[in-house]
Scaffold this active site. Structure first.
Site, mmCIF file in Angstrom:
data_model
loop_
_atom_site.group_PDB
_atom_site.id
_atom_site.type_symbol
_atom_site.label_atom_id
_atom_site.label_comp_id
_atom_site.label_asym_id
_atom_site.label_seq_id
_atom_site.Cartn_x
_atom_site.Cartn_y
_atom_site.Cartn_z
ATOM 1 N N VAL A 14 -0.575 -3.369 -7.071
ATOM 2 C CA VAL A 14 0.745 -3.090 -6.505
ATOM 3 C C VAL A 14 1.458 -2.001 -7.293
ATOM 4 O O VAL A 14 2.022 -1.063 -6.718
ATOM 5 C CB VAL A 14 1.596 -4.373 -6.459
ATOM 6 C CG1 VAL A 14 3.009 -4.056 -5.967
ATOM 7 C CG2 VAL A 14 0.946 -5.416 -5.552
ATOM 8 N N VAL A 33 18.658 7.905 -1.054
ATOM 9 C CA VAL A 33 19.516 7.296 -2.072
ATOM 10 C C VAL A 33 20.765 8.136 -2.310
ATOM 11 O O VAL A 33 21.854 7.618 -2.550
ATOM 12 C CB VAL A 33 18.734 7.113 -3.392
ATOM 13 C CG1 VAL A 33 19.663 6.639 -4.509
ATOM 14 C CG2 VAL A 33 17.584 6.129 -3.197
ATOM 15 N N ARG A 45 -0.696 -3.681 -20.359
ATOM 16 C CA ARG A 45 -1.384 -4.312 -21.480
ATOM 17 C C ARG A 45 -2.540 -3.456 -21.979
ATOM 18 O O ARG A 45 -2.861 -3.481 -23.168
ATOM 19 C CB ARG A 45 -1.917 -5.688 -21.050
ATOM 20 C CG ARG A 45 -0.835 -6.751 -20.906
ATOM 21 C CD ARG A 45 -1.447 -8.100 -20.581
ATOM 22 N NE ARG A 45 -2.189 -8.076 -19.320
ATOM 23 C CZ ARG A 45 -2.915 -9.084 -18.862
ATOM 24 N NH1 ARG A 45 -3.029 -10.190 -19.578
ATOM 25 N NH2 ARG A 45 -3.534 -8.991 -17.692
ATOM 26 N N VAL A 131 7.680 -12.529 -0.828
ATOM 27 C CA VAL A 131 7.237 -13.358 0.298
ATOM 28 C C VAL A 131 6.817 -12.452 1.450
ATOM 29 O O VAL A 131 7.585 -11.586 1.874
ATOM 30 C CB VAL A 131 8.351 -14.313 0.783
ATOM 31 C CG1 VAL A 131 7.874 -15.120 1.983
ATOM 32 C CG2 VAL A 131 8.794 -15.241 -0.335
ATOM 33 N N GLY A 133 4.713 -9.959 1.879
ATOM 34 C CA GLY A 133 4.374 -8.550 1.728
ATOM 35 C C GLY A 133 5.379 -7.602 2.348
ATOM 36 O O GLY A 133 6.566 -7.601 2.003
ATOM 37 N N GLU A 189 -9.208 -14.187 -4.203
ATOM 38 C CA GLU A 189 -9.551 -13.913 -5.599
ATOM 39 C C GLU A 189 -10.858 -14.626 -5.961
ATOM 40 O O GLU A 189 -11.326 -15.525 -5.251
ATOM 41 C CB GLU A 189 -8.428 -14.413 -6.524
ATOM 42 C CG GLU A 189 -7.079 -13.790 -6.261
ATOM 43 C CD GLU A 189 -6.982 -12.347 -6.738
ATOM 44 O OE1 GLU A 189 -7.863 -11.928 -7.526
ATOM 45 O OE2 GLU A 189 -6.044 -11.655 -6.319
ATOM 46 N N ASP A 200 0.353 -20.906 -3.616
ATOM 47 C CA ASP A 200 1.004 -19.653 -3.233
ATOM 48 C C ASP A 200 1.994 -19.882 -2.094
ATOM 49 O O ASP A 200 3.141 -19.444 -2.149
ATOM 50 C CB ASP A 200 -0.067 -18.637 -2.821
ATOM 51 C CG ASP A 200 0.519 -17.332 -2.309
ATOM 52 O OD1 ASP A 200 0.854 -16.470 -3.126
ATOM 53 O OD2 ASP A 200 0.654 -17.192 -1.077
ATOM 54 N N LYS A 204 6.339 -19.643 -1.921
ATOM 55 C CA LYS A 204 7.051 -18.878 -0.905
ATOM 56 C C LYS A 204 7.969 -19.771 -0.077
ATOM 57 O O LYS A 204 9.081 -19.378 0.286
ATOM 58 C CB LYS A 204 6.052 -18.150 -0.016
ATOM 59 C CG LYS A 204 5.246 -17.091 -0.759
ATOM 60 C CD LYS A 204 4.086 -16.561 0.077
ATOM 61 C CE LYS A 204 3.300 -15.514 -0.684
ATOM 62 N NZ LYS A 204 2.106 -15.063 0.075
#
Length: 433
Positions: A14, A33, A45, A131, A133, A189, A200, A204
């Site tokens: 993402v 904007v 990391r 929630v 996508g 996964e 999951d 949500k």
């Protein structure tokens, strides 16, 4: 105008898409904007990992220093998990930064702390990407329907489980076969527990319920059942009823005499049969869809891609534009207020319907004995079908709505009934009210 400076926490699937969109759409975003957006740092990391399209000069391993920098205006968090995400978001807010997050697990576990911090430090907290996508769902609940009275939210909010159940229905695949295919396509996964066990979807559901009913709900409040126990027999039984099995997230107001203010809320996730005539039955593969039922607005349906790097990044960028406009104008958007304090009912007090398939001895008195067991628990039968198979028979019973505790007790009573060889299938029924 002076650019607004953005810090990004996390640069996985993402996060990389967020960087790409920020770079490719820089001119359009600045026009929308009213001032440029400048990405000034990315906390990761593993800075040595190759990330296509990402300027390595922006990478840092010191996330706390990044979110507290004086020259950062907005923080985007897409690292997920509870910690260090919570501490980093709170540190950013404390130093006056507005925050955009896609972190459903954190919001479902401790959203109240984040909302309180946003109020205390007068900053924004936006989380559309947490929630469903790319589907614009939370903002309508948060803003468009805030003047209405939402009665129910019902939907498919996990693409992995929807793909698996769709393959079981349309291709005749078994659970394990469908799961392996979902993993091969990247929908699931390597460890699919969060999806197939309903964690999951439960997170949500908690977020949706909190927004819809203005009441505090956490993931721990959500009744959760996954799809690992769904069998080919369950799917076949649904087909015989002209129905399909879906993992549903259901959030609804429930009138209850024993609840404070005469009301409560039920928040639950489980596999259920829904009629093929219902719009949710046609939601295929890894797509999501959610129904919102409101007093004045009526029934609304939101449909689209519920996961993936690009769809989720689209939702993040939508929040970024909204937050950046607020920062440029020196204001903030709405902050959740859980004034209602409605109690979350235990599953046993929630009313639902059951489909029950029994293998029984094919002899006189079986149907009467089974009906007596339902009556003993105060459960009314809506429909029954019996088919003989030599010395055995198959009995299918569909109930009227009843408290789940009574329905569950009926099933346990049937398991002990001498003429019942096996309780072959038990599935809740939704969507045909």
């Amino acid at each position: 105008m002076k650019p607004l400076r953005v810090a990004l926490l996390g640069c996985g699937v993402v996060g990389t898409e967020v960087v790409r969109l920020l770079n490719e759409q820089a001119a359009d975003l600045a026009a929308r904007v009213g001032t440029p957006l400048e990405l000034v740092g990315i906390a990761v990391r593993r800075p040595d990992r190759v990330r296509e399209g990402v300027d390595r000069a922006l990478l840092t391993t010191d996330a706390e220093a990044l979110v507290t920098r004086d020259d950062v205006d907005i923080v985007i968090e897409v690292i997920g998990g509870i910690e260090p995400a919570r501490s980093l978001i709170l540190a950013a807010m404390k130093t006056g930064k507005s925050v955009i997050t896609a972190n459903k697990a954190l919001l479902a576990e401790d959203g109240a702390t984040l909302f309180a911090a946003a109020r205390e430090y007068s900053v924004d907290l936006y989380y559309e990407a947490s929630v469903a996508g790319a589907i614009p769902l939370l903002r309508p609940l948060r803003e468009s329907l805030v003047g209405d009275h939402v009665h129910r939210v019902l939907g498919i909010v996990n693409g992995t489980t929807n793909y698996i159940l769709d393959q079981m229905d349309t291709q005749g695949a078994g659970f394990n076969e469908a799961l392996e295919e979902a993993q091969a396509l990247g929908y699931a996964e390597a460890d699919p527990t969060a999806d197939v066990e309903g964690f999951d979807a439960a997170a949500k559901a908690a977020i949706l319920a909190q927004l819809a009913f203005h009441t505090p709900v956490t993931a721990a409040d959500v009744h959760r059942e996954g799809i690992t126990e769904v069998t080919s027999a369950d799917v076949a039984g649904a087909k015989e009823m002209d129905s399909v099995v879906k993992l549903l997230a259901i959030c609804e107001r429930v009138p209850e005499e024993n609840c404070r203010n005469g009301r409560g809320v039920s928040v639950r996730v489980y596999p259920a049969m829904i009629p093929r005539s219902h719009p949710l039955a046609s939601v295929r593969e890894a797509y999501n869809a959610v129904f919102v039922e409101a007093e004045s607005a009526g029934s609304l349906m939101f449909y689209g891609a519920g996961a993936g790097g690009a769809p989720t990044a689209s939702a993040v960028l939508g929040d970024l534009v909204a937050v950046a406009r607020n920062v440029a104008a020196g204001t903030t958007g709405p902050v959740e207020v859980t004034y209602a304090e409605l109690p979350v009912l235990p599953m046993g007090e929630t009313t639902t319907r059951y489909y029950i398939q029994l293998d029984v001895a094919d002899q006189p008195g079986v149907l009467a004995g089974v009906a007596e067991e339902f009556a003993r628990h105060g459960v009314s039968i809506k429909a029954v079908r019996q088919e003989g198979m030599g010395e055995d028979a198959q009995l299918v019973v569909v109930t009227h709505r009843a408290p789940d505790a009574a329905l569950s007790a009926t099933v346990e009573g049937l398991r002990a009934f001498p003429m019942v060889r096996q309780v072959a299938s038990v599935m809740r029924v939704e969507g045909d009210e």
